[in-house]
Design an enzyme around this catalytic site. Structure first.
Site, PDB file in Angstrom:
ATOM      1  N   ASN A   1      45.129  50.165  44.811  1.00  0.00           N
ATOM      2  CA  ASN A   1      46.540  50.398  45.150  1.00  0.00           C
ATOM      3  C   ASN A   1      46.948  49.808  46.502  1.00  0.00           C
ATOM      4  O   ASN A   1      48.069  49.372  46.659  1.00  0.00           O
ATOM      5  CB  ASN A   1      46.877  51.883  45.067  1.00  0.00           C
ATOM      6  CG  ASN A   1      46.075  52.723  46.016  1.00  0.00           C
ATOM      7  OD1 ASN A   1      44.975  52.337  46.422  1.00  0.00           O
ATOM      8  ND2 ASN A   1      46.602  53.868  46.380  1.00  0.00           N
TER       9      ASN A   1
ATOM     10  N   GLU B   1      37.310  58.812  50.278  1.00  0.00           N
ATOM     11  CA  GLU B   1      38.777  58.937  50.248  1.00  0.00           C
ATOM     12  C   GLU B   1      39.187  58.968  48.784  1.00  0.00           C
ATOM     13  O   GLU B   1      39.260  57.934  48.135  1.00  0.00           O
ATOM     14  CB  GLU B   1      39.416  57.728  50.947  1.00  0.00           C
ATOM     15  CG  GLU B   1      39.140  57.645  52.426  1.00  0.00           C
ATOM     16  CD  GLU B   1      39.919  58.674  53.232  1.00  0.00           C
ATOM     17  OE1 GLU B   1      40.749  59.411  52.658  1.00  0.00           O
ATOM     18  OE2 GLU B   1      39.681  58.754  54.452  1.00  0.00           O
TER      19      GLU B   1
ATOM     20  N   CYS C   1      47.677  57.554  46.888  1.00  0.00           N
ATOM     21  CA  CYS C   1      46.807  58.728  46.735  1.00  0.00           C
ATOM     22  C   CYS C   1      47.397  59.986  47.353  1.00  0.00           C
ATOM     23  O   CYS C   1      47.226  61.076  46.837  1.00  0.00           O
ATOM     24  CB  CYS C   1      45.461  58.441  47.378  1.00  0.00           C
ATOM     25  SG  CYS C   1      45.644  57.865  49.074  1.00  0.00           S
TER      26      CYS C   1
ATOM     27  N   GLU D   1      39.323  58.560  57.903  1.00  0.00           N
ATOM     28  CA  GLU D   1      39.538  57.205  58.379  1.00  0.00           C
ATOM     29  C   GLU D   1      40.589  57.270  59.485  1.00  0.00           C
ATOM     30  O   GLU D   1      41.365  58.224  59.566  1.00  0.00           O
ATOM     31  CB  GLU D   1      40.028  56.307  57.232  1.00  0.00           C
ATOM     32  CG  GLU D   1      38.954  56.124  56.178  1.00  0.00           C
ATOM     33  CD  GLU D   1      39.247  55.048  55.149  1.00  0.00           C
ATOM     34  OE1 GLU D   1      40.323  55.074  54.551  1.00  0.00           O
ATOM     35  OE2 GLU D   1      38.368  54.178  54.957  1.00  0.00           O
TER      36      GLU D   1
HETATM   37  P1  NAD Z   1      38.271  54.123  40.728  1.00  0.00           P
HETATM   38  O1  NAD Z   1      37.595  55.376  41.105  1.00  0.00           O
HETATM   39  O2  NAD Z   1      38.404  53.766  39.310  1.00  0.00           O
HETATM   40  O3  NAD Z   1      37.546  52.875  41.415  1.00  0.00           O
HETATM   41  C1  NAD Z   1      37.384  52.793  42.816  1.00  0.00           C
HETATM   42  C2  NAD Z   1      36.340  51.736  43.125  1.00  0.00           C
HETATM   43  O4  NAD Z   1      35.042  52.229  42.768  1.00  0.00           O
HETATM   44  C3  NAD Z   1      36.506  50.413  42.391  1.00  0.00           C
HETATM   45  O5  NAD Z   1      36.220  49.358  43.281  1.00  0.00           O
HETATM   46  C4  NAD Z   1      35.453  50.500  41.297  1.00  0.00           C
HETATM   47  O6  NAD Z   1      35.000  49.252  40.844  1.00  0.00           O
HETATM   48  C5  NAD Z   1      34.349  51.241  42.011  1.00  0.00           C
HETATM   49  N1  NAD Z   1      33.388  51.937  41.159  1.00  0.00           N
HETATM   50  C6  NAD Z   1      33.576  52.443  39.926  1.00  0.00           C
HETATM   51  N2  NAD Z   1      32.442  53.043  39.487  1.00  0.00           N
HETATM   52  C7  NAD Z   1      31.520  52.923  40.475  1.00  0.00           C
HETATM   53  C8  NAD Z   1      30.161  53.346  40.623  1.00  0.00           C
HETATM   54  N3  NAD Z   1      29.539  54.030  39.681  1.00  0.00           N
HETATM   55  N4  NAD Z   1      29.528  53.066  41.780  1.00  0.00           N
HETATM   56  C9  NAD Z   1      30.159  52.403  42.775  1.00  0.00           C
HETATM   57  N5  NAD Z   1      31.441  51.964  42.675  1.00  0.00           N
HETATM   58  C10 NAD Z   1      32.114  52.226  41.539  1.00  0.00           C
HETATM   59  O7  NAD Z   1      39.705  54.198  41.452  1.00  0.00           O
HETATM   60  P2  NAD Z   1      40.942  53.227  41.261  1.00  0.00           P
HETATM   61  O8  NAD Z   1      41.495  53.445  39.902  1.00  0.00           O
HETATM   62  O9  NAD Z   1      40.592  51.852  41.705  1.00  0.00           O
HETATM   63  O10 NAD Z   1      41.958  53.797  42.355  1.00  0.00           O
HETATM   64  C11 NAD Z   1      42.790  54.887  42.137  1.00  0.00           C
HETATM   65  C12 NAD Z   1      42.194  56.141  42.715  1.00  0.00           C
HETATM   66  O11 NAD Z   1      41.914  55.955  44.098  1.00  0.00           O
HETATM   67  C13 NAD Z   1      43.139  57.320  42.663  1.00  0.00           C
HETATM   68  O12 NAD Z   1      42.438  58.469  42.273  1.00  0.00           O
HETATM   69  C14 NAD Z   1      43.618  57.454  44.090  1.00  0.00           C
HETATM   70  O13 NAD Z   1      44.044  58.744  44.448  1.00  0.00           O
HETATM   71  C15 NAD Z   1      42.421  57.050  44.851  1.00  0.00           C
HETATM   72  N6  NAD Z   1      42.801  56.616  46.197  1.00  0.00           N
HETATM   73  C16 NAD Z   1      42.468  57.403  47.274  1.00  0.00           C
HETATM   74  C17 NAD Z   1      42.854  57.027  48.546  1.00  0.00           C
HETATM   75  C18 NAD Z   1      42.511  57.864  49.745  1.00  0.00           C
HETATM   76  O14 NAD Z   1      42.532  57.334  50.844  1.00  0.00           O
HETATM   77  N7  NAD Z   1      42.203  59.125  49.604  1.00  0.00           N
HETATM   78  C19 NAD Z   1      43.563  55.838  48.740  1.00  0.00           C
HETATM   79  C20 NAD Z   1      43.867  55.060  47.628  1.00  0.00           C
HETATM   80  C21 NAD Z   1      43.477  55.462  46.358  1.00  0.00           C
END
Ligand code: NAD
Length: 484
Positions: free
Chosen positions: A152, A249, A283, A458
């Protein structure tokens, strides 16, 4: 329209390709066009990235912090100089409107690099007097850090992780989301141009298994993930096996509480920013908007009018206020939540459908009222432009309901009574909070979640804690008092 980078990865100071890795496509979400084709990192690429990071970090840690800072400040300046080009690439990669990517994504990343460049030289240890002896402490880097990003805010996330890591003497191997892989490669290029030694910031592309391979490598000291709770649980568990440091995060379902003495226009504006900015893919969004009953009708009336005036369209057009969702998968997920909300009895105030715009993944800004705590849209993270408005009567009641969630990322309160604002925020279980504002995340302020929304912080001085470790050194100045 193409945005093909020179190679999929950036390792040891240069672009690197290994066509043996499975291919994947990068899609412009406003049209569905393929704008780049990349490859997952193979074990050979991952190994090279970690080995070069390991080698480079040992020398980097020996530099004076001001010397590290000078390079990073140059990188922040380059990002600002190339702001327009970078904003355009971010818009292609994510589908977010150019009016957002010009002011939010890379600019926030540049702020983080500048901030941690300035902060790093001020990080010191302590001396602890012990009679004639004393202890001193050193704040040392952790070593090789792995950053894993969500889709995002891809470039902001890369900068928010790289900035404290590098400023404080670590190296980083960063894996962007496979959905939005392009911005991090630009950051790697810019850092090299600014004078960062090769190997200190590497980018490897790929899906979950590439991330998993990085997290479990013995050369890695720390993992910082931005992603969903289920991914966070897997990554945290894998990091635990090697007793690695983590920052997590993760997702949220944050409350935004509007008391009846608040400015309705400000509260409506904040609720819209906290649900519709980046098409709701943020998020920390305040996706449970609790409105005190006396102002419910007025709130919904103004919210509906302003939501229906939002200009959806091609995100490359400066007049566009809302672009598409990032992918077909996300589109289907969000439309699924909209149908569930209708079926569970929420009142649709506006929106509620896919928006007809070329071949893109557009959803209308959507507002549901009369949402109750047990409905799916009040419990699960939708990650789209779908606002849930819930009613409440009393302060005590709304605090209990706001806290009744597994998440704890963010929370906001709107009220003219500042004593109440502070009192309510004091009782909300959330890491990042606002009073009479929403979703402002300046780099000076620590950012992160409570409960299932995360571990660590962060930004701000707090981030120093998560990219350094303390060494304590006892210095004996007298004879050794041994009983034998
Ligand atoms: P996601 O959890 O699907 O993927 C996040 C990342 O993790 C990707 O790069 C993915 O390839 C990687 N990944 C997936 N499986 C993995 C594994 N087993 N081991 C290591 N890496 C792995 O999330 P998304 O769909 O890309 O993003 C949306 C989510 O992120 C939402 O839940 C949102 O709330 C959260 N988010 C949180 C913050 C924050 O700062 N708290 C900021 C932005 C987004």
């Amino acid at each position: 329209m193409k945005a093909q980078p020179p190679a999929s990865h950036f390792v040891d100071g240069q672009p690197m390709e290994d066509a043996a890795g499975a291919a994947f496509e990068v899609i412009f979400p406003a049209t569905g066009e393929v704008i780049a084709r990349l490859h997952d990192a193979t074990p050979a690429v991952i190994d090279r990235a970690l080995a070069s990071a390991h080698r480079a970090q040992a020398e980097w840690a020996m530099l004076r912090p001001v010397d590290r800072a000078r390079i990073l400040r140059r990188a922040a300046d380059l990002i600002r100089e190339r702001g327009e080009e970078l904003a355009q690439l971010e818009t292609l990669d994510t589908g977010k409107p150019i009016q957002e990517t010009r002011v939010a994504d890379w600019p926030s990343g540049a702020d983080a690099i500048e901030y941690f460049a300035g902060l790093a030289p001020t990080v010191t240890g302590q001396t602890i007097p012990l009679g004639q002896d004393f202890v001193y402490t050193l704040r040392e880097p952790l070593g090789v850090c792995v950053g894993i990003g969500a889709w995002n805010y891809p470039s902001q996330i890369a900068c928010w992780k790289a900035a404290p890591a590098l400023a404080l003497g670590n190296a980083m191997v960063f894996k962007p989301s496979e959905v939005t892989p392009l911005g991090a490669l630009k950051l790697a290029e810019i850092l090299i141009e600014a004078g960062l030694p090769p190997g200190l910031f590497n980018v490897v592309q790929g899906r979950g298994p590439v991330g998993a391979a990085l997290v479990s490598d013995p050369r890695v000291a720390k993992v910082s993930l931005t992603g969903s709770v289920p991914t966070g649980q897997k990554v945290y568990a894998a990091a635990a096996a090697g007793v690695r440091n983590v920052t997590m995060e993760l997702g949220g379902k944050s409350p935004l509480i509007v008391f009846d003495d608040a400015s309705v226009d400000d509260a409506v504006g904040a609720a819209m920013l906290g649900n519709f900015y980046s098409a709701g893919q943020v998020c920390s969004n305040g996706t449970r908007v609790f409105v005190q009953k006396a102002i419910k009708a007025e709130f919904l009336k103004r919210l509906k009018a302003r939501s229906e005036a939002i200009r959806l369209g091609d995100p490359r057009d400066a007049a566009t206020q809302m672009g598409p969702l990032v992918s077909q998968t996300q589109l289907e997920k969000v439309l699924g939540y909209v149908e569930t909300a209708k079926a569970e009895g929420a009142t649709l105030v506006t929106g509620g459908s896919r928006a007809a715009q070329g071949g893109g993944f557009f959803v209308q800004p959507t507002v549901f009222a009369d949402v109750t705590d047990d409905m799916t849209i009040a419990r699960e993270e939708v990650f789209g432009p779908v606002m849930a408005v819930l009613d409440f009567d009393t302060e005590e009641e709304v605090i209990a309901r706001a806290n009744d969630t597994e998440f704890g990322l963010a929370a906001g309160v709107f009220t003219a009574d500042l004593a109440r604002g502070h009192r309510v925020i004091g009782r909300l279980q959330a890491g990042t909070c606002w009073i009479n504002a929403y979703n402002l995340t300046p780099v000076e302020s620590p950012f992160g979640g409570a409960k299932m929304s995360g571990v660590g912080r962060e930004n701000g001085h707090a981030a120093v804690e998560y990219y350094t470790q303390i060494k304590s050194v006892y210095v004996g100045l007298g004879p050794v008092d041994a009983p034998y």
